[in-house]
Scaffold this motif. Sequence first.
Motif, short mmCIF file in Angstrom:
data_model
loop_
_atom_site.label_atom_id
_atom_site.label_comp_id
_atom_site.label_asym_id
_atom_site.label_seq_id
_atom_site.Cartn_x
_atom_site.Cartn_y
_atom_site.Cartn_z
N VAL A 156 57.31 34.75 83.87
CA VAL A 156 58.27 33.51 84.47
C VAL A 156 58.81 34.16 85.71
CG1 VAL A 156 60.75 33.01 83.73
CG2 VAL A 156 59.26 33.47 82.07
N GLN A 215 61.30 21.80 84.95
CA GLN A 215 60.77 23.08 84.40
C GLN A 215 59.28 23.03 83.93
OE1 GLN A 215 64.07 21.81 83.80
NE2 GLN A 215 64.27 22.54 81.84
N ALA A 273 55.29 24.89 82.31
CA ALA A 273 54.80 26.06 81.82
C ALA A 273 53.48 25.79 81.41
CB ALA A 273 55.97 26.85 80.80
N HIS A 292 51.92 31.07 82.85
CA HIS A 292 53.13 31.08 83.95
C HIS A 292 54.22 29.98 83.36
CE1 HIS A 292 50.73 33.70 86.73
NE2 HIS A 292 49.51 32.85 85.97
N ALA A 293 55.42 30.30 83.99
CA ALA A 293 56.46 29.29 83.79
C ALA A 293 57.74 29.56 85.05
CB ALA A 293 57.07 29.56 82.52
N ASP A 332 67.67 30.34 82.52
CA ASP A 332 66.96 31.07 81.55
C ASP A 332 66.92 29.94 80.15
OD1 ASP A 332 66.48 33.48 82.75
OD2 ASP A 332 68.16 34.53 81.72
N ILE A 380 64.45 27.22 81.24
CA ILE A 380 62.87 27.58 81.18
C ILE A 380 62.55 27.92 79.76
CG2 ILE A 380 61.34 29.45 81.66
CD1 ILE A 380 62.85 29.80 84.30
N THR A 429 58.79 27.21 77.79
CA THR A 429 58.02 28.35 77.45
C THR A 429 57.76 28.17 75.75
OG1 THR A 429 60.08 29.67 77.24
CG2 THR A 429 58.64 29.79 79.09
#
Length: 397
Positions: free
Chosen positions: A3, A46, A48, A52-53, A153, A156, A160
């Motif tokens: 992340v 956002q 991902a 990867h994000a 957080d 994201i 994710t």
Amino acid sequence: MQVHPLIDTNSALIEFCDLIKDSDFIAVDTEFMRENTFWPELCLIQVADSDHAAAIDPMASGIDLKPLLDLLVDKEDMLKVFHAGGQDVEIIFNLTGKTPHPIFDTQIGQMALGQAEQVGYSNLVEAWLGVQLDKGARFTDWSRRPLDKRQIDYAIGDVTHLAEIFPMMLDKLVKTGRGHWLDEEMEKLADPANYSIDPDRAWQRIKIPSRKPDVLGRLRALAAWREREARTKNLPRGRIVKDETLADLAAHPPKDQDGLGRVRGLSATWKGNDIGARLMEALTNAKPLGKDDMPDRAPRGPGLGKEGALVADLLKLLLKIRARELNVAARLIARSDDLEALAAGTRKGIAMMEGWRYDVFGHAALDLVEGRMGFAVKNGKLLMSEIDAAAAAADEG
């Protein structure tokens, strides 16, 4: 999965896009505000893949989103995965004039794997991953800066989890042979026509009982005027004039601007201000709707009658049974108006009478309507049952 820190510079965005450019798919989500604006205000993106994000700040000073937008709308060998992505796609279309393609929506995908028709993201995550999401940041003001760690957080996490769920969902769709069921639905979601509104066609979204060409002509002129006012001022359409007020003005136009002060839904100031003058100009210049532009008459019910209505009810019951057997959302297979049309004798132009829908349901629905299918109760469970045509004919004799 790595992340990355919040991306708020062009160099960091280019580096991130280079990391994900060869991925088979990317999960995408956006955070935006639109309560007080015509155009959605994009506050966060956002993204991902499997490795990867990152969250990208589109409000950062000097940032150019082109590297990311190019991946979203031009890279045909990369699948873009959303959940309930209609508004996300709209935002991307507003920025680029294109829609992401190819596209996959996990909310639609879930319809082919379970009976929930509009499963929310938190329910999706809990069902597939057993994770309960923290909803504390859900209604945050995403336009405020700086964003704190909890907000980032949370944001994201939306992609994710999605990047983890999608391969699992795809694998199950492949195993069940239902992946192709969704092709048509995904193409509809990616159709640019869904997101491009011609001001001269904005009137078609407004309900009005009249079919008089002069009334509809005024409605067309007024709706186009409001659309342009709303875009110019970046205000929601309803903040300019509400739909019902436009319809009332089209049906009962005031003789002059002074009359606007007596129209329900408008303040008295409209009789003397500039926006009122522009509204009256639109009314004055309105022309009756031409014959070719007249809307089709709303189709009447298919003339079911009492017996036909009972048949339609049986078809709805059949659909529930079949959807339960398949563990699929009923709406993905057929809609109520299609069932009523079939009960009324229509056979062509119905989605469930073609392709996979016919295979899993349409043929059984047709058998029911034409007397080759009935219902039976076995071990306390309602089931479909084929009818012996010869025996039925003998009974009738």
